[in-house]
Design a protein around this motif. Structure first.
Motif, short mmCIF file in Angstrom:
data_model
loop_
_atom_site.label_atom_id
_atom_site.label_comp_id
_atom_site.label_asym_id
_atom_site.label_seq_id
_atom_site.Cartn_x
_atom_site.Cartn_y
_atom_site.Cartn_z
N GLN A 287 13.26 52.12 1.89
CA GLN A 287 14.31 51.20 1.43
C GLN A 287 15.47 51.25 2.42
O GLN A 287 15.76 52.30 2.99
CB GLN A 287 14.81 51.61 0.04
CG GLN A 287 15.95 50.74 -0.48
CD GLN A 287 16.51 51.25 -1.79
OE1 GLN A 287 15.91 51.13 -2.84
NE2 GLN A 287 17.72 51.82 -1.72
N GLY A 288 16.13 50.09 2.61
CA GLY A 288 17.31 50.08 3.46
C GLY A 288 17.30 48.99 4.51
O GLY A 288 18.29 48.75 5.18
N THR B 208 20.92 51.60 13.72
CA THR B 208 19.97 50.57 13.28
C THR B 208 19.11 50.07 14.42
O THR B 208 17.90 49.92 14.29
CB THR B 208 20.71 49.40 12.60
OG1 THR B 208 21.45 49.94 11.51
CG2 THR B 208 19.75 48.35 12.09
N ILE C 119 22.47 56.85 7.51
CA ILE C 119 21.74 56.10 8.53
C ILE C 119 21.78 56.84 9.88
O ILE C 119 21.02 56.54 10.78
CB ILE C 119 22.21 54.63 8.69
CG1 ILE C 119 23.67 54.52 9.10
CG2 ILE C 119 21.94 53.83 7.44
CD1 ILE C 119 24.07 53.10 9.49
N GLY D 140 20.26 45.85 2.71
CA GLY D 140 20.02 47.26 3.01
C GLY D 140 21.00 47.78 4.05
O GLY D 140 21.46 47.03 4.92
N CYS D 141 21.35 49.05 3.94
CA CYS D 141 22.30 49.67 4.88
C CYS D 141 21.74 49.72 6.30
O CYS D 141 22.48 49.90 7.26
CB CYS D 141 22.63 51.09 4.44
SG CYS D 141 23.51 51.09 2.91
N PRO E 48 21.10 51.80 -0.33
CA PRO E 48 21.11 52.94 0.60
C PRO E 48 19.71 53.17 1.18
O PRO E 48 18.72 52.64 0.67
CB PRO E 48 21.52 54.12 -0.29
CG PRO E 48 21.10 53.72 -1.66
CD PRO E 48 21.20 52.22 -1.74
N VAL E 49 19.65 53.96 2.24
CA VAL E 49 18.37 54.22 2.89
C VAL E 49 17.60 55.29 2.12
O VAL E 49 18.14 56.33 1.75
CB VAL E 49 18.57 54.69 4.35
CG1 VAL E 49 17.23 54.95 5.02
CG2 VAL E 49 19.33 53.63 5.14
#
Lengths: 120, 237
Positions: free
Chosen positions: A102-103, B168, A85, A34-35, A68-69
């Motif tokens: 997802q991601g 992140t 992101i 995942g990104c 991708p997210v």
């Protein structure tokens, strides 16, 4: 650069699978990354080149599906691709959403093993 | 596991495709789950801190440990660093138990490192355990440490766009703490832009602003920790 640790984990998982199949040579490992997983794919590929030496994956390649997210958009009431992101808003209606669907994946999906009859 | 399917690899060799479907960090996740269970059984609330080097993590932690002890809480800390025990030595001034995890070349803490370092500690004698991660805004994001609350810190001197550069780590944290607010005016820190950037990468995240040096925002921060621990305790009963 924690990708080396990640590469070693991938090799461990693939070798474990190989041992269940009479130590068959691993030709490829299929991954989902995942990104938003914190893993840089280019860095992982470089780390894997180093880590695979003298293992059952010496000739293996990584086949990576980069995900991708996606977010659950409260306004559209469904899963949508996020902008990026850097901006977790719905790519359709621009609403920010805290729920990532997802991601974050870091997964070994499958391994390709060389059939025993072809192993010398 | 499904039966191996015959497959032709890109090299043209016939191969057997075996489904694995395993998380790469399953080993870390197993240990993190075990730790989380152990923390809950012992009634200790675990807070981890991540930030880049020099954001004021150790200063904030030193003040936090001292003030939490004065408020009657039993607190301790684990400190991760690549080398030196300088931070642990600084934190010992707060007169609470402190242990150092020297990671050597490893740029982040993993659950197993925590488990090893905690061996022999009476966790049931603690209310709070603080875990200071290695100064790094990239690698720690990937590893669950079994903590209850993950804080990401950045200082006013680092710029408002920090969250956009390291999305992140901000996204995996539960709360953002902006440190060195005593310098905000000098460095022309734009708090509104900082909040906007944090919420772009982690919508709805709780944000605190403080200065461990001047004491501004510290009481609110301690009350916030106490409220989170109380909420966690009532959720698990």
């Amino acid at each position: 650069m924690h990708e080396l640790s990640i590469a070693i984990r991938i090799i461990d998982i693939a070798e474990e699978e190989s041992r269940k199949h009479d130590d068959a040579c691993v030709m490829a490992v299929h991954l989902k990354i995942g990104c938003m997983s914190g893993v840089v794919i280019e860095a992982l590929l470089s780390a894997f080149e180093i880590a695979r030496e003298e293992t059952l994956l010496a000739h293996a390649e990584l086949k990576i599906e980069a995900l991708p997210v996606k977010v659950r958009c409260p306004k559209c009431d469904c899963e949508q691709l996020a902008d990026s992101i850097q901006c977790l808003c719905c790519s359709v209606c621009r609403t920010l959403s805290p729920e990532i669907t997802q991601g974050r994946e870091l997964e070994v999906v499958a391994v390709e093993l060389e059939p025993l009859e072809t192993v010398q | 596991m499904t039966d191996p399917a015959l497959h032709r690899s890109t090299a043209g060799v016939a191969t057997r495709l075996v489904q694995v479907r395993t998380k790469i960090l399953k080993q870390n996740d197993v240990v993190a789950r075990r730790l989380r269970q152990c923390f809950h059984q012992n009634g200790v609330y675990v807070v981890s801190l991540v930030s880049s080097p020099g954001s004021g993590k150790t200063m904030l932690l030193e003040q936090t440990l001292t003030m939490m002890r004065q408020r009657g809480h039993r607190v301790a800390a684990l400190v991760g660093d690549l080398a030196t025990e300088n931070d642990a030595a600084r934190l010992k001034r707060a007169e609470v138990p402190v242990r150092q995890i020297t990671t050597g070349t490893v740029c982040h803490l993993e659950a197993e490192m925590l488990e090893k370092t905690l061996a022999g500690w009476q966790l049931n004698e603690l209310d709070y355990l603080f875990v200071e991660n290695v100064g790094n805004l990239v690698c720690p994001a990937t590893y669950d440490l079994g903590e209850d609350l993950r804080l990401v810190l950045f200082s006013t001197t680092e710029g408002e766009d920090k969250p956009l550069k390291y999305p992140t780590i901000f996204n995996t944290a539960d709360m953002a703490v902006i440190t060195k607010m005593d310098l905000a005016e000098v460095v022309e820190f734009d708090a509104e832009a900082a909040h906007r950037n944090i919420h772009a990468v982690r919508p709805e995240m709780e944000i605190l602003e403080l200065s461990a040096k001047s004491g501004a925002g510290m009481q609110q921060w301690l009350q916030c920790l106490e409220a989170h621990r109380a909420a966690s305790a009532s959720a698990s009963t």
